[in-house]
Design an enzyme around this catalytic site. Structure first.
Site, mmCIF file in Angstrom:
data_model
loop_
_atom_site.group_PDB
_atom_site.id
_atom_site.type_symbol
_atom_site.label_atom_id
_atom_site.label_comp_id
_atom_site.label_asym_id
_atom_site.label_seq_id
_atom_site.Cartn_x
_atom_site.Cartn_y
_atom_site.Cartn_z
ATOM 1 N N ARG A 56 -134.622 -47.731 -29.374
ATOM 2 C CA ARG A 56 -136.353 -47.644 -29.308
ATOM 3 C C ARG A 56 -136.776 -48.999 -29.213
ATOM 4 O O ARG A 56 -137.871 -49.188 -28.456
ATOM 5 C CB ARG A 56 -136.331 -46.824 -30.726
ATOM 6 N N THR A 57 -136.523 -50.027 -30.218
ATOM 7 C CA THR A 57 -137.276 -51.151 -30.091
ATOM 8 C C THR A 57 -137.203 -51.824 -28.700
ATOM 9 O O THR A 57 -138.495 -52.054 -28.164
ATOM 10 C CB THR A 57 -136.652 -52.264 -31.100
ATOM 11 N N LYS A 86 -121.509 -69.152 -24.495
ATOM 12 C CA LYS A 86 -121.131 -70.252 -24.143
ATOM 13 C C LYS A 86 -121.375 -71.381 -25.362
ATOM 14 O O LYS A 86 -120.951 -72.431 -25.299
ATOM 15 C CB LYS A 86 -121.531 -70.911 -23.018
ATOM 16 N N ARG A 107 -134.538 -59.794 -30.648
ATOM 17 C CA ARG A 107 -133.896 -59.198 -31.854
ATOM 18 C C ARG A 107 -132.496 -59.880 -31.889
ATOM 19 O O ARG A 107 -131.937 -60.110 -30.986
ATOM 20 C CB ARG A 107 -133.549 -57.950 -31.646
ATOM 21 N N HIS A 135 -138.507 -56.494 -39.873
ATOM 22 C CA HIS A 135 -138.697 -55.659 -38.478
ATOM 23 C C HIS A 135 -140.275 -55.540 -38.516
ATOM 24 O O HIS A 135 -140.447 -54.192 -38.652
ATOM 25 C CB HIS A 135 -137.860 -54.558 -38.454
HETATM 26 C C1 NCD Z 1 -133.811 -49.886 -37.272
HETATM 27 C C2 NCD Z 1 -133.340 -51.271 -37.022
HETATM 28 O O1 NCD Z 1 -132.569 -51.699 -35.871
HETATM 29 O O2 NCD Z 1 -133.344 -52.108 -38.078
HETATM 30 N N1 NCD Z 1 -134.034 -49.004 -35.910
HETATM 31 C C3 NCD Z 1 -135.080 -49.265 -35.233
HETATM 32 O O3 NCD Z 1 -135.257 -50.373 -34.820
HETATM 33 N N2 NCD Z 1 -135.636 -48.223 -34.969
HETATM 34 C C4 NCD Z 1 -133.039 -49.071 -38.194
HETATM 35 C C5 NCD Z 1 -131.513 -48.828 -38.028
HETATM 36 O O4 NCD Z 1 -131.101 -49.378 -37.235
HETATM 37 O O5 NCD Z 1 -131.010 -48.339 -38.936
#
Ligand code: NCD
Length: 311
Positions: A56-57, A86, A107, A135
């Site tokens: 999703r993100t 590397k 991320r 997040h």
């Molecule tokens: C979450 C995350 O990656 O922190 N997912 C997301 O971004 N929608 C929650 C999770 O992984 O449980």
């Protein structure tokens, strides 16, 4: 010029800024649903650097940029496919990538990595999550979800169920909630309690937080329940995971037993903590919630690229 340059934590956001971002995000509804074309970000390029898995993100950030007329450079699985493999430092990677893109979405599996990236980058850095720390863009889409599902954020009792020890979503979300007049109930196995410094931060801001292990009682006074996956990959001791695995579940019968309409949220991915029999429950909104991510990420790109302002 927008006063928002990077989004690496929810802590610095004021209520006015959050409300402004939510208002701005809703102006993009028709563009996000492909009912209206947009060239707002034509000529702009985002680089999405993902060192941890994501569905999703990453894709909602990319959808947001593409639908606003911009373009995307995407590195999924960056630990294996970028020069990180590397041994290149995050800082050097960021200083390189900003030669190719105007905004960076990151991320990463180290706490504080988003802040480190923002500290060296001239380009805006939007965090897509740093380890179990924060997040922030998820928190904004979660606040938008409550506002859209309930009509407003103030006045709600919001129950958070799950692994608050390892959830970056809990942390950013509760920092965001601390700007509103809400009651928060935290339900978790004792081993998975929220970090004391996070709890203290929001209580010092005046947020009312109750901690309980009685989920059924909490649901009886809840307007919004937000349930989280146990973050298996973040446990240092696999036996500790085995002990808590399966320790909480929400199903339709439990929601109906509460005797009131409840908005049900989940950041996804879900495992067995949220039964699929909830999917047809009227308050289940987790797929609408993931759509809201596109709206929020459109608003954030527009802000950090100087196409909008929220003060
Ligand atoms: C979450 C995350 O990656 O922190 N997912 C997301 O971004 N929608 C929650 C999770 O992984 O449980």
């Amino acid at each position: 010029m927008s006063s928002i340059h990077d989004v690496v934590s929810m802590k610095p956001f004021s209520r006015k800024q959050i409300d402004g971002i939510l208002d701005l995000s809703e102006t993009f509804e028709d563009v996000a649903r492909a009912k209206k074309p947009s060239n707002l970000l034509a000529g702009h390029v985002v680089a999405t650097l993902f060192y941890e898995p994501s569905t999703r993100t990453r894709l909602s950030f990319e959808s947001a940029m593409v639908r606003l007329g911009g373009q995307v450079l995407s590195v999924a699985d960056a630990l294996k496919t970028s020069s990180a493999w590397k041994g290149e430092s995050l800082e050097d990677s960021i200083l390189t990538v900003q030669n190719y893109a105007d905004v960076i979405v990151l991320r990463h599996s180290e706490r504080g990595s988003a802040e480190r990236a923002a500290a060296v980058a001239d380009a805006p850095v939007l965090s897509g999550g740093d380890d179990a720390n924060e997040h922030p863009t998820q928190a904004l889409l979660d606040l938008l979800t409550i506002r859209r599902e309930q009509g407003k954020i103030d006045g709600n009792t919001v129950t958070l169920v799950g692994d608050h020890k390892h959830s970056r979503v809990t942390n950013s979300f509760i920092y965001g909630l601390a700007n509103y007049k809400v009651n928060v109930i935290l339900v978790n196995p004792p081993e998975l309690a929220i970090a004391p410094d996070v709890l203290k931060h929001v209580q010092d801001k005046g947020l009312k937080v109750e901690e309980t292990s009685d989920l059924a009682a909490a649901l009886k006074k809840t307007d919004v329940v937000y349930i989280f996956r146990i973050q298996k990959e973040r446990f240092k001791d696999p036996q500790e995971y085995e002990r808590v695995k399966g320790s909480y579940v929400i199903n339709r019968a439990m929601l109906e037993a509460a005797g009131r309409p409840i908005t049900v949220m989940h950041p996804m991915p879900r495992l067995d903590e949220l039964s699929t029999d909830v999917d047809t429950y009227p308050g289940a909104c987790y797929f609408r919630q993931s759509f809201n991510g596109v709206l929020i990420r459109m608003a954030l790109f527009a802000l950090v690229l100087g196409k909008a302002d929220v003060g």
